[in-house]
Write a protein that holds these residues in place. Structure first.
Motif, PDB file in Angstrom:
ATOM      1  N   LEU A 146      28.031  59.179  49.155  1.00  0.00           N
ATOM      2  CA  LEU A 146      26.670  59.684  49.060  1.00  0.00           C
ATOM      3  C   LEU A 146      26.159  59.597  47.634  1.00  0.00           C
ATOM      4  N   VAL A 147      24.838  59.501  47.509  1.00  0.00           N
ATOM      5  CA  VAL A 147      24.195  59.465  46.204  1.00  0.00           C
ATOM      6  C   VAL A 147      23.851  60.891  45.806  1.00  0.00           C
ATOM      7  N   HIS A 148      24.230  61.275  44.583  1.00  0.00           N
ATOM      8  CA  HIS A 148      23.989  62.618  44.090  1.00  0.00           C
ATOM      9  C   HIS A 148      23.047  62.578  42.891  1.00  0.00           C
ATOM     10  N   LEU A 149      22.151  63.550  42.814  1.00  0.00           N
ATOM     11  CA  LEU A 149      21.265  63.717  41.674  1.00  0.00           C
ATOM     12  C   LEU A 149      22.044  64.388  40.551  1.00  0.00           C
ATOM     13  N   LEU A 150      22.045  63.770  39.372  1.00  0.00           N
ATOM     14  CA  LEU A 150      22.819  64.294  38.247  1.00  0.00           C
ATOM     15  C   LEU A 150      22.011  65.301  37.442  1.00  0.00           C
ATOM     16  N   ARG A 151      22.701  66.319  36.933  1.00  0.00           N
ATOM     17  CA  ARG A 151      22.064  67.270  36.029  1.00  0.00           C
ATOM     18  C   ARG A 151      21.847  66.604  34.685  1.00  0.00           C
ATOM     19  N   ARG A 152      21.036  67.221  33.832  1.00  0.00           N
ATOM     20  CA  ARG A 152      20.740  66.640  32.529  1.00  0.00           C
ATOM     21  C   ARG A 152      21.983  66.505  31.654  1.00  0.00           C
ATOM     22  N   ARG A 172      26.796  57.624  42.637  1.00  0.00           N
ATOM     23  CA  ARG A 172      27.359  57.453  43.979  1.00  0.00           C
ATOM     24  C   ARG A 172      28.806  57.932  43.975  1.00  0.00           C
ATOM     25  N   SER A 173      29.073  58.926  44.809  1.00  0.00           N
ATOM     26  CA  SER A 173      30.407  59.498  44.906  1.00  0.00           C
ATOM     27  C   SER A 173      31.358  58.514  45.581  1.00  0.00           C
ATOM     28  N   MET A 174      32.539  58.368  45.034  1.00  0.00           N
ATOM     29  CA  MET A 174      33.534  57.467  45.618  1.00  0.00           C
ATOM     30  C   MET A 174      34.203  58.071  46.856  1.00  0.00           C
ATOM     31  N   THR A 175      34.213  59.390  46.962  1.00  0.00           N
ATOM     32  CA  THR A 175      34.895  60.020  48.088  1.00  0.00           C
ATOM     33  C   THR A 175      34.071  59.982  49.371  1.00  0.00           C
ATOM     34  N   ASP A 176      32.780  60.333  49.268  1.00  0.00           N
ATOM     35  CA  ASP A 176      31.969  60.362  50.483  1.00  0.00           C
ATOM     36  C   ASP A 176      30.901  59.279  50.537  1.00  0.00           C
ATOM     37  N   GLY A 201      25.201  57.917  35.301  1.00  0.00           N
ATOM     38  CA  GLY A 201      24.345  56.966  35.998  1.00  0.00           C
ATOM     39  C   GLY A 201      23.993  55.750  35.162  1.00  0.00           C
ATOM     40  N   VAL A 202      24.618  55.603  33.993  1.00  0.00           N
ATOM     41  CA  VAL A 202      24.305  54.512  33.067  1.00  0.00           C
ATOM     42  C   VAL A 202      25.566  53.720  32.757  1.00  0.00           C
ATOM     43  N   SER A 203      25.431  52.399  32.747  1.00  0.00           N
ATOM     44  CA  SER A 203      26.539  51.519  32.377  1.00  0.00           C
ATOM     45  C   SER A 203      26.087  50.622  31.222  1.00  0.00           C
ATOM     46  N   ILE A 204      26.898  50.564  30.176  1.00  0.00           N
ATOM     47  CA  ILE A 204      26.574  49.784  28.977  1.00  0.00           C
ATOM     48  C   ILE A 204      27.540  48.608  28.880  1.00  0.00           C
ATOM     49  N   THR A 205      27.006  47.407  28.638  1.00  0.00           N
ATOM     50  CA  THR A 205      27.816  46.208  28.427  1.00  0.00           C
ATOM     51  C   THR A 205      27.523  45.671  27.034  1.00  0.00           C
ATOM     52  N   ASP A 230      18.620  54.010  43.776  1.00  0.00           N
ATOM     53  CA  ASP A 230      19.636  54.379  44.747  1.00  0.00           C
ATOM     54  C   ASP A 230      19.102  55.254  45.871  1.00  0.00           C
ATOM     55  N   SER A 231      18.033  56.005  45.596  1.00  0.00           N
ATOM     56  CA  SER A 231      17.531  56.926  46.615  1.00  0.00           C
ATOM     57  C   SER A 231      16.101  57.309  46.304  1.00  0.00           C
ATOM     58  N   MET A 232      15.450  57.915  47.319  1.00  0.00           N
ATOM     59  CA  MET A 232      14.081  58.404  47.169  1.00  0.00           C
ATOM     60  C   MET A 232      14.038  59.811  47.755  1.00  0.00           C
ATOM     61  N   THR A 233      13.423  60.742  47.008  1.00  0.00           N
ATOM     62  CA  THR A 233      13.322  62.108  47.502  1.00  0.00           C
ATOM     63  C   THR A 233      12.133  62.227  48.451  1.00  0.00           C
ATOM     64  N   LEU A 234      12.234  63.122  49.377  1.00  0.00           N
ATOM     65  CA  LEU A 234      11.145  63.357  50.319  1.00  0.00           C
ATOM     66  C   LEU A 234      10.427  64.637  50.022  1.00  0.00           C
TER      67      LEU A 234
END
Length: 116
Positions: free
Chosen positions: A44-50, A38-42, A56-60, A112-116
């Motif tokens: 919107l949710v963006h699909l990340l490249r490989r 999720r972009s902080m500026t706009d 898209g991952v957070s480690i605790t 976060d999102s679903m593609t159509l």
């Protein structure tokens, strides 16, 4: 960062390793289009490249040398979302534990999102 100590030396495993393993394991599951960011500026949710799927991952880290993982995904249209999320949780837990030897306390999947 998790550290393993022995009489022969010390091994340090960074969060980038866990993020990459998690991203690869999650995107190999059926119904997952890719990792999300999720972009902080706009907002919107963006699909990340490989190459950038670790965003898209957070480690605790926990005191008992276990980790908790939170990942954000985009799923394909028409899939059973709870079944896909359960599959991701099981696959990520198995692959991370098998490849690093670190126990995974929790895997949280955020769609976060679903593609159509």
């Amino acid at each position: 960062m998790i550290q393993f100590k022995s009489d022969q030396g010390e091994i340090s495993v960074s969060s980038a390793v866990f993020s990459n393993i998690t991203g690869i394991a999650a995107t190999n599951c059926f119904g997952v289009k890719g990792m999300a960011y999720r972009s902080m500026t706009d907002g919107l949710v963006h699909l990340l490249r490989r190459e950038a799927m670790s965003k898209g991952v957070s480690i605790t880290y926990h005191d008992d040398n276990s980790i908790s993982i939170e990942l954000h995904i985009i799923v394909e249209n028409g899939v059973n979302i709870p079944a896909v999320c359960r599959s991701i949780m099981n696959e990520v837990r198995y692959v991370v534990t098998r490849n690093t030897g670190v126990s995974v306390a929790a895997v949280d999947v955020c769609v976060d999102s679903m593609t159509l």
